[in-house]
Motif scaffolding. Structure first.
Motif, PDB file in Angstrom:
ATOM      1  N   ILE A   1      -5.766  58.471  16.876  1.00  0.00           N
ATOM      2  CA  ILE A   1      -6.673  59.576  16.605  1.00  0.00           C
ATOM      3  C   ILE A   1      -5.995  60.851  17.092  1.00  0.00           C
ATOM      4  CG2 ILE A   1      -8.968  60.534  16.935  1.00  0.00           C
ATOM      5  CD1 ILE A   1      -8.877  57.768  15.546  1.00  0.00           C
TER       6      ILE A   1
ATOM      7  N   PRO B   1     -12.497  53.346  15.333  1.00  0.00           N
ATOM      8  CA  PRO B   1     -11.069  53.108  15.090  1.00  0.00           C
ATOM      9  C   PRO B   1     -10.733  51.655  14.800  1.00  0.00           C
ATOM     10  CG  PRO B   1     -11.486  53.364  17.425  1.00  0.00           C
ATOM     11  CD  PRO B   1     -12.781  53.673  16.735  1.00  0.00           C
TER      12      PRO B   1
ATOM     13  N   GLU C   1      -4.998  52.042  15.822  1.00  0.00           N
ATOM     14  CA  GLU C   1      -5.140  53.358  15.191  1.00  0.00           C
ATOM     15  C   GLU C   1      -4.814  54.487  16.170  1.00  0.00           C
ATOM     16  OE1 GLU C   1      -8.041  55.542  11.996  1.00  0.00           O
ATOM     17  OE2 GLU C   1      -8.793  53.812  13.094  1.00  0.00           O
TER      18      GLU C   1
ATOM     19  N   GLN D   1      -6.562  59.093  12.135  1.00  0.00           N
ATOM     20  CA  GLN D   1      -7.593  60.042  11.735  1.00  0.00           C
ATOM     21  C   GLN D   1      -7.329  61.366  12.434  1.00  0.00           C
ATOM     22  OE1 GLN D   1     -11.784  58.476  11.318  1.00  0.00           O
ATOM     23  NE2 GLN D   1     -10.942  56.730  12.434  1.00  0.00           N
TER      24      GLN D   1
ATOM     25  N   PRO E   1      -6.575  51.359  20.275  1.00  0.00           N
ATOM     26  CA  PRO E   1      -6.420  52.685  19.661  1.00  0.00           C
ATOM     27  C   PRO E   1      -5.992  53.712  20.719  1.00  0.00           C
ATOM     28  CG  PRO E   1      -8.452  51.652  18.940  1.00  0.00           C
ATOM     29  CD  PRO E   1      -7.913  50.797  20.048  1.00  0.00           C
TER      30      PRO E   1
END
Length: 464
Positions: free
Chosen positions: A171, A165, A169, A150, A120
């Motif tokens: 963030i 995560p 992913e 996110q 992530p």
């Protein structure tokens, strides 16, 4: 939730029990720490105790005995204009002071990542203006590219409230100067600096301290990629400090005012066109002029920063362009709420000062301008230079008459939103834009700029 690592079995004090404070207490508890909470507001303490947290008056002598760390909420001063007494007591006792951002970066990576194909990544955005739009746009691009993402920080969820995560992913964090100034850990993969204009100067003892707080995200964090808006001297200085030379593409320079070039990596917007250059060659271009969710030069700057961030994590230009065209904008920030009979209605209630209102006015032509409210220091002189496209102003607020007298355009004193919207809609013609850009705070009539914007939307909606 992101359970806090590294403090298991230790007593950790939490000062301020708003959203970030309670979130930090929960995450500390989930990680095995023993949070001890305090807020001067009895109702806030009651909420914490209702969740099972112990509250201890951190102002009392000996309160920091056996405390491993103090976690401070963003609104509480830790240095200027004077440290909060609890913070001062912690520092005197030798207790480290941190915030939820520091806890997040300390705790984000876990051993579960060993099983991921792609680790992530965190994209953190700071600056004076445009942070929220830039973050929301990056998040929107990730979703359009089918990358898990996110959104957190000052927008979306609290940083410790997000879900652990997934593989690959992204963030996206919006970080204010209050947050970057205090966090003991700042390690984003990609860091974005949008721009710098005077703000929060009392909390940072002037412009130099304010810039220094923003700079920590880059100097302390050492991101793999730094995206720097260079339309102010501070951005140029920061880019120069981070770069090893003109061809160092770890730094991506961004501008909404100047055509950039050279052997490095840059993204700029001029005359409504976004261009990406790398190693002296143009590699992509996007026509921003007809993208409804990104009107005006200030949003073109946001688009450049978001584009550069997305490119940094491998998103293709065509995917980014398609995402731009489906971006609806954020509420109360150049938000088109309706179009009827050739008239466009735009809610920019977040334009609470002269600078932001001037940028909103520069984004449109043939404007019927709803403005006014609790006027800030400095007067409206600088704003009058931006009113060439204003056909008429409709002034609201308790001091509407005094506000209107300072304007150099035809102005009607309306006082209420209902009266202003009715007058503007009655007089609007095809091709006009009815724009709420108050150039003032909302607190004379509303408890927030959001409530003011909602009132504008409601009044327009019921008349269409």
């Amino acid at each position: 939730m992101i359970p806090v690592q590294g403090l298991s079995g230790k007593r950790v004090a939490v000062l301020g029990l708003g959203r970030s404070g309670l979130s930090a207490a929960r995450a500390l508890d989930a990680g095995g720490a023993m949070p001890v909470c305090w807020d001067d507001n009895p109702e806030a303490r009651d909420r914490a105790e209702a969740e099972g947290f112990d509250c201890l008056d951190l102002r009392k002598q000996g309160a920091f005995d056996d405390i491993a760390r103090l976690i401070v909420s963003p609104g509480i001063p830790h240095l200027y204009p004077a440290p909060n007494p609890v913070v001062a007591a912690a520092l005197s006792a030798g207790v480290p002071v941190d915030n939820d951002i520091g806890l997040f970066f300390q705790s984000f990576a876990t051993q579960s990542w060993d099983n991921f194909d792609t680790a992530p990544r965190v994209i953190a955005v700071t600056g004076s203006n445009g942070k929220s739009t830039t973050c929301a746009l990056i998040h929107h691009i990730m979703e359009a590219a089918h990358r898990p993402s996110q959104l957190a920080g000052n927008i979306g969820r609290g940083v410790l409230d997000i879900d652990p995560p997934h593989d690959g992913e992204v963030i996206v964090l919006e970080l204010s100067s209050y947050q970057t100034d205090l966090a003991r850990n700042l390690t984003p993969d990609v860091a974005v600096f949008t721009n710098l204009t005077p703000d929060h100067l009392d909390r940072h003892a002037g412009m130099g301290g304010y810039f220094a707080a923003k700079r920590r995200l880059f100097a302390e964090g050492g991101p793999d990629r730094a995206i720097i808006g260079v339309d102010e001297a501070e951005g140029q200085y920061l880019a120069g400090q981070l770069s090893e030379g003109a061809s160092d593409d770890r730094v991506i320079r961004v501008s909404a005012e100047t055509k950039l070039g050279g052997p490095g990596w840059c993204v700029y917007a001029r005359k409504g066109y976004l261009s990406e250059f790398r190693k002296g060659r143009q590699v992509a271009s996007i026509d921003l002029r007809d993208i409804a969710g990104l009107p005006g030069a200030h949003n073109h700057q946001n688009a450049c920063a978001a584009y550069a961030a997305a490119r940094s994590v491998g998103i293709a230009p065509k995917v980014i362009e398609a995402a731009f065209r489906t971006f609806g904008g954020l509420p109360h920030r150049s938000q088109t709420i309706a179009e009827a009979d050739g008239v466009r209605y735009v809610n920019d209630s977040k334009a609470t000062n002269v600078d932001s209102a001037a940028k909103a006015l520069a984004a449109f032509s043939d404007i019927r301008w709803i403005c006014g409210g609790l006027q800030k220091e400095g007067g409206l002189g600088a704003l009058n230079a931006a009113t060439a496209s204003v056909k008429k102003a409709y002034v609201i607020g308790r001091e509407a008459a005094q506000f209107a007298m300072q304007l150099e355009v035809d102005a009607q004193v309306c006082t209420s939103m209902a009266e202003a919207v009715a007058a503007a809609m009655d007089e609007a013609e095809a091709g006009d834009v009815v724009l709420l850009a108050p150039a003032a705070a909302s607190f004379d009539q509303y408890d927030s700029f959001e409530r003011r914007g909602e009132d504008f939307v409601a009044e327009v909606t019921k008349r269409l």
